[in-house]
Design a protein around this motif. Sequence first.
Motif, mmCIF file in Angstrom:
data_model
loop_
_atom_site.group_PDB
_atom_site.id
_atom_site.type_symbol
_atom_site.label_atom_id
_atom_site.label_comp_id
_atom_site.label_asym_id
_atom_site.label_seq_id
_atom_site.Cartn_x
_atom_site.Cartn_y
_atom_site.Cartn_z
ATOM 1 N N GLU A 195 -48.746 5.121 -6.025
ATOM 2 C CA GLU A 195 -48.276 4.768 -4.690
ATOM 3 C C GLU A 195 -48.984 3.520 -4.167
ATOM 4 O O GLU A 195 -48.366 2.670 -3.515
ATOM 5 N N ARG A 196 -50.260 3.406 -4.469
ATOM 6 C CA ARG A 196 -51.011 2.221 -4.050
ATOM 7 C C ARG A 196 -50.513 0.973 -4.773
ATOM 8 O O ARG A 196 -50.451 -0.110 -4.175
ATOM 9 N N LEU A 197 -50.133 1.109 -6.031
ATOM 10 C CA LEU A 197 -49.626 -0.033 -6.791
ATOM 11 C C LEU A 197 -48.306 -0.525 -6.205
ATOM 12 O O LEU A 197 -48.081 -1.729 -6.072
ATOM 13 N N ILE A 198 -47.428 0.413 -5.851
ATOM 14 C CA ILE A 198 -46.136 0.040 -5.276
ATOM 15 C C ILE A 198 -46.329 -0.596 -3.906
ATOM 16 O O ILE A 198 -45.651 -1.579 -3.564
ATOM 17 N N GLU A 199 -47.249 -0.067 -3.121
ATOM 18 C CA GLU A 199 -47.522 -0.643 -1.801
ATOM 19 C C GLU A 199 -48.080 -2.056 -1.929
ATOM 20 O O GLU A 199 -47.715 -2.955 -1.155
ATOM 21 N N HIS A 200 -48.954 -2.263 -2.903
ATOM 22 C CA HIS A 200 -49.501 -3.600 -3.127
ATOM 23 C C HIS A 200 -48.391 -4.581 -3.483
ATOM 24 O O HIS A 200 -48.350 -5.712 -2.958
ATOM 25 N N LYS A 201 -47.482 -4.169 -4.349
ATOM 26 C CA LYS A 201 -46.373 -5.039 -4.738
ATOM 27 C C LYS A 201 -45.502 -5.374 -3.530
ATOM 28 O O LYS A 201 -45.116 -6.537 -3.338
ATOM 29 N N LYS A 226 -42.532 -1.647 -12.739
ATOM 30 C CA LYS A 226 -42.540 -1.379 -11.306
ATOM 31 C C LYS A 226 -43.716 -2.031 -10.592
ATOM 32 O O LYS A 226 -43.754 -2.059 -9.364
ATOM 33 N N MET A 227 -44.698 -2.564 -11.335
ATOM 34 C CA MET A 227 -45.831 -3.257 -10.718
ATOM 35 C C MET A 227 -45.607 -4.755 -10.601
ATOM 36 O O MET A 227 -46.308 -5.437 -9.857
ATOM 37 N N ILE A 228 -44.656 -5.304 -11.360
ATOM 38 C CA ILE A 228 -44.495 -6.754 -11.428
ATOM 39 C C ILE A 228 -43.943 -7.289 -10.112
ATOM 40 O O ILE A 228 -42.892 -6.846 -9.648
ATOM 41 N N PRO A 229 -44.607 -8.252 -9.472
ATOM 42 C CA PRO A 229 -44.055 -8.876 -8.272
ATOM 43 C C PRO A 229 -42.763 -9.620 -8.591
ATOM 44 O O PRO A 229 -42.628 -10.228 -9.654
#
Length: 518
Positions: free
Chosen positions: A498-504, A434-437
Amino acid sequence: ICTTVSEYQTIKCLEKGDTFLPSSFAMSLDREENDSMDGFKKTDVNESDSVTDAKPPSKWNPCSCLTYDQPTATAIGLDTSARGSMVIANVFLLNASVTQAKRAAGCPDAADKHFWDNCDNEIYGYKPTSLPSSVATIGSLCIIFLLPIAGAIVDYTCYRKKIGLWTAVVLTIVYGFQAGISQNIWVAIVASQVLQMIVYLVHIVVTLAYIPELTNDTSKMGRYNASFNIVRFLGMLLHLLICAGISFAAQDSVEVARYSQMLSTVWTACFMGYAWFYLFEHREAGNKIPEGKSLVTAGFWRIWDTFRLVWSDHIHIFWFYLSIAFGDGALSTFSSIIIALTNFLGMSSLELALVQLIVLVSSFPGSKLSIVMMDKFNPKRTQEMVSVLLFVNTVAASIVLTGPSMKNYIYLFCFFWGLAAGAATPAMRTTFTKMIPKGQEAEFMGTFTFSFSSLVWFPNLIFSVINESNIPLNYGLMSLNIFFLISFIFLRKMGSFERLIEHKRNWEERSSLGLECY
């Protein structure tokens, strides 16, 4: 069109075919059509490869228990089941190799229940009980240098499926050869285990490359990973139960290992053969070899460039790589440590099988627990809680398991180790996927595989040194806590999920507009 998966659960079907998931993982999807389609969408595949083109399985399917909503997911399930059999077969083979090494070292060949005695005789300068961790150390060091080359072949060529097929063939041949273990060729059998480790990891690289293409939906990806994990442990459990039954008649660890390898050979040939010949799909090269690089060096440069990229633009992924390097490196050491630890505690081969059985059985509720925890919290928080459980349980085991008089307590600790192992893999893989662009799945997945393999040699080496230094092995077990603690610290440095998903999301939006991302 909807199909009933169980009496109480149904899932929505796609227009061109039924959707199937194992009943224990059936989920109710949102009613909105867009959400439903997004949950089944693949990334970076041709339209012709869309899962909507997947045909429903026939009314009778010998592999129906492993049939998912698309052929690739079914193939991964079959492949994972065979790899579960391989893991248990390797435990019995390592046990038999230690037995053969003890005989070659001149240790007394007592009855099976006394076989794991405290024999200090050495063979080729090493204690026989150091054999499992030494094999793991050598194999892991070789893997570090070969995995980047394998990853480059997957990324820069169209041979992904062929590599998966041929590594499956090689594994089948190697396991067939190992079925002939005897006192005359035990050294060659040990050497073949190093080759087996290398080919096995290359095979995993190829298989894992298909997982990010299954779905974009976080909840469904978590269920995919949890189901693959349970399928793997089911394969391990079935293999273990069959071999436990054989052990009552065979009465010899070497003979049990022979039957175990035969079983795994047939299992691998059938399940992996069916998956790679008929279910896995062809993939074109995802990228071109950079100018000035070769296929041999491109993988190493790719890993270096990926680490530079995540350090500058995705620092949370960099911390994640370090976390799994330490955490999974320690967790992967358990299989070799358990064999030496049961010898330290004076346990028989039957008790060793019982230890493995408890770990496997407790992994089932662990995988189910990971689903509940990921839905209630998130995959990253679940991974953090699993790391805490591993640390606390290993500390307690190191304090309590001081000798043969305390051996019965190992079963309790094995329950919690199995619970943590069952929950760790789904949480770890779901967090990462779920973090991978979008568009960088192959690049990041290759570095992911390299990371969790990069430090497997280190805890094994430490444990071997402790064993050779005549230090009580409960201190060797305690050394794993250093790795679990470091892994947890790096997980915390990543920030909130949540921050990781927003960054992606922000990265993908800016990339689609052609803007530079920071």
